[in-house]
Motif scaffolding. Structure first.
Motif, short mmCIF file in Angstrom:
data_model
loop_
_atom_site.label_atom_id
_atom_site.label_comp_id
_atom_site.label_asym_id
_atom_site.label_seq_id
_atom_site.Cartn_x
_atom_site.Cartn_y
_atom_site.Cartn_z
N LEU A 1 1.01 -1.25 0.01
CA LEU A 1 0.08 0.11 0.11
C LEU A 1 0.85 1.30 0.13
CD1 LEU A 1 -2.98 0.99 0.36
CD2 LEU A 1 -2.55 1.13 2.70
N VAL A 2 1.89 1.07 0.75
CA VAL A 2 2.86 2.40 0.88
C VAL A 2 3.50 2.68 -0.46
CG1 VAL A 2 4.93 3.07 1.83
CG2 VAL A 2 3.45 2.10 3.38
N GLU A 3 3.95 1.57 -1.12
CA GLU A 3 4.49 1.77 -2.62
C GLU A 3 3.46 2.25 -3.52
OE1 GLU A 3 6.47 -1.25 -5.65
OE2 GLU A 3 6.86 -1.87 -3.55
N TYR A 4 2.54 1.67 -3.65
CA TYR A 4 1.36 1.99 -4.47
C TYR A 4 1.00 3.74 -4.08
CZ TYR A 4 -3.07 2.70 -6.95
OH TYR A 4 -4.26 3.23 -7.36
N CYS A 5 0.83 4.01 -3.21
CA CYS A 5 0.27 5.25 -2.76
C CYS A 5 1.60 6.39 -3.09
CB CYS A 5 -0.02 5.58 -1.12
SG CYS A 5 -1.59 4.69 -0.96
N LYS A 6 2.87 5.76 -2.88
CA LYS A 6 3.90 6.79 -3.16
C LYS A 6 4.02 7.00 -4.82
CE LYS A 6 8.82 7.19 -2.11
NZ LYS A 6 9.80 6.74 -1.86
N LYS A 7 3.60 5.77 -5.33
CA LYS A 7 3.74 5.71 -7.07
C LYS A 7 2.54 6.98 -7.56
CE LYS A 7 2.38 2.00 -9.09
NZ LYS A 7 1.16 2.31 -9.81
N GLU A 8 1.53 6.78 -6.72
CA GLU A 8 0.22 7.48 -7.10
C GLU A 8 0.01 8.98 -6.43
OE1 GLU A 8 -1.90 6.63 -9.67
OE2 GLU A 8 -0.89 4.91 -9.83
N GLY A 9 1.31 9.27 -5.65
CA GLY A 9 1.10 10.47 -4.95
C GLY A 9 0.05 10.67 -4.10
N ILE A 10 -0.35 9.54 -3.66
CA ILE A 10 -1.47 9.63 -2.42
C ILE A 10 -0.90 9.70 -1.08
CG2 ILE A 10 -3.59 8.22 -1.55
CD1 ILE A 10 -3.88 7.20 -4.54
N HIS A 11 -1.29 10.59 -0.31
CA HIS A 11 -0.30 10.69 0.91
C HIS A 11 -1.31 9.65 2.10
CE1 HIS A 11 1.34 12.39 4.45
NE2 HIS A 11 0.23 12.52 5.13
#
Ligand SMILES: NC(=O)c1ccc[n+]([C@@H]2O[C@H](COP(=O)([O-])OP(=O)(O)OC[C@H]3O[C@@H](n4cnc5c(N)ncnc54)[C@H](OP(=O)(O)O)[C@@H]3O)[C@@H](O)[C@H]2O)c1
Length: 332
Positions: free
Chosen positions: A196-206
């Protein structure tokens, strides 16, 4: 006075990194806690309709706005409860939240859980046998579109979600093209959620970390009593809570510890730095001892739905309706 670090969101807005949590803050405690927090530099409050204390938070805000802080210098997050996922109910609940807090806008409005309850029957609608009445027709996409429309009214500046997995996020983004700016999730050293951390980082979701001190819904020793956390706290001359908050901050989260005690409210806000080595040692705790505390399928009464794909949720009868096919949600 220091107001702490801030983090840039997708829109360019800045969210203060440390906020005050308010869940389980009892009546007569939360008003005091919010006032103490703001007088000591906090500029971020984490609220929700379901905490049933927003009117008290509103009373505290009256005491500090504008004498201590201007409204525009505060970051106020609140959350849409499960029983108002249907668009007309969502609009109504937002108005209720604003009137309770006594402000004409929120900085951030989140879908609290990826679960819709049947509307118009109270916060926890139940059948005669006591089971929570789910609404399997209203999809996450429908509710996300409702938030997108609420943002257009100016009553909420930013919109996001909470307790969403990668699959839930992908579903609403694919259907609307609109990314949530924030996903607020359980996050502490026992629950790393690397994917989840990796996906959110990639998408710019904090990511905002809730239960950062590992608020204990299971019978486990508290994270603040973990020997490694104690050792590092002692070495740094810090509190155990400061070490846990620093761990979340080093992962890039905003962190929202809850306290109603003055000394803790003050010390939780003082950020300390963790070395790379100490950060890595703390991260190892969760690699060996994975624990998710907040699983609604285990609440009493239980929500009969599998949200996270945890083994403990395997007996749930329903899956999340992400994008509008109720059949898909009816049976796993
Ligand atoms: N989105 C969601 O679904 C969701 C779910 C859960 C929580 N949240 C949000 O996240 C916030 C924080 O999570 P949480 O309340 O579950 O747990 P938490 O902040 O991890 O832990 C709160 C507990 O730790 C204690 N505590 C606070 N500071 C401490 C310190 N310095 N040393 C030792 N103990 C300390 C508090 O007691 P005292 O008050 O007595 O100090 C309380 O019992 C909530 O309040 C809420 O705003 C969101």
């Amino acid at each position: 006075m220091s107001f702490g670090n801030t983090i840039k969101l997708l829109s360019g807005a800045s969210i203060p990194q440390i906020g005050l949590g308010t869940w389980l803050s009892k009546p007569h405690e939360v008003e005091n806690a919010v006032e103490i927090a703001i007088r000591n530099g906090y500029r971020h409050l984490d609220l929700a309709q379901i905490y049933r204390n927003q009117d008290e938070v509103g009373r505290a805000l009256k005491k500090v706005i504008p004498s201590v802080v201007k409204r525009e210098d505060l970051w106020i997050t609140s959350k849409l409860w499960n029983s108002a996922h249907q668009p007309e109910y969502a609009a109504e609940e937002l108005d209720l939240t604003l009137s309770q807090i006594g402000t004409d806008y929120l900085d951030l409005y989140l879908i609290h859980w990826p679960v819709a309850f049947q509307p118009g029957k109270g916060l926890f609608p139940k059948s005669e046998d006591g089971a929570i009445l789910l609404d399997l027709e209203t999809s996450l996409v429908t509710t996300w579109k409702a938030l997108i429309n609420l943002q257009k009214t100016g009553k909420v500046k930013h919109i996001g979600v909470s307790n969403f997995t990668v699959e839930h996020l992908e579903g609403i983004i694919k259907a609307t093209g609109v990314k949530p700016e924030v996903n607020q999730v359980e996050a502490h050293p026992l629950l790393l959620q690397d994917n989840l951390v990796e996906y959110c980082k990639k998408e710019g979701i904090h990511l905002t970390a809730y239960s950062p001190l590992g608020n204990n819904l299971k019978n486990k020793p508290k994270l603040t009593e973990h020997p490694l956390i104690k050792e590092i706290a002692q070495k740094l001359g810090a509190t155990e809570a400061q070490v846990l908050i620093a761990w979340g901050a080093k992962r890039g989260y905003s962190v929202i510890p809850k306290s109603v005690q003055e000394d803790r409210i003050k010390s939780n806000f003082k950020q300390v730095e963790l070395s790379e080595e100490d950060y890595n040692r703390i991260t190892e705790i969760g690699r060996k001892d994975y624990t998710r505390f907040n699983i609604p399928n285990h609440y009493n009464p239980s929500w009969n739905i599998n949200l996270f794909g945890e083994p403990e949720e395997a007996t749930a009868a329903h899956a999340v309706n992400v994008s509008g096919s109720p059949e898909a949600a009816n049976k796993l």
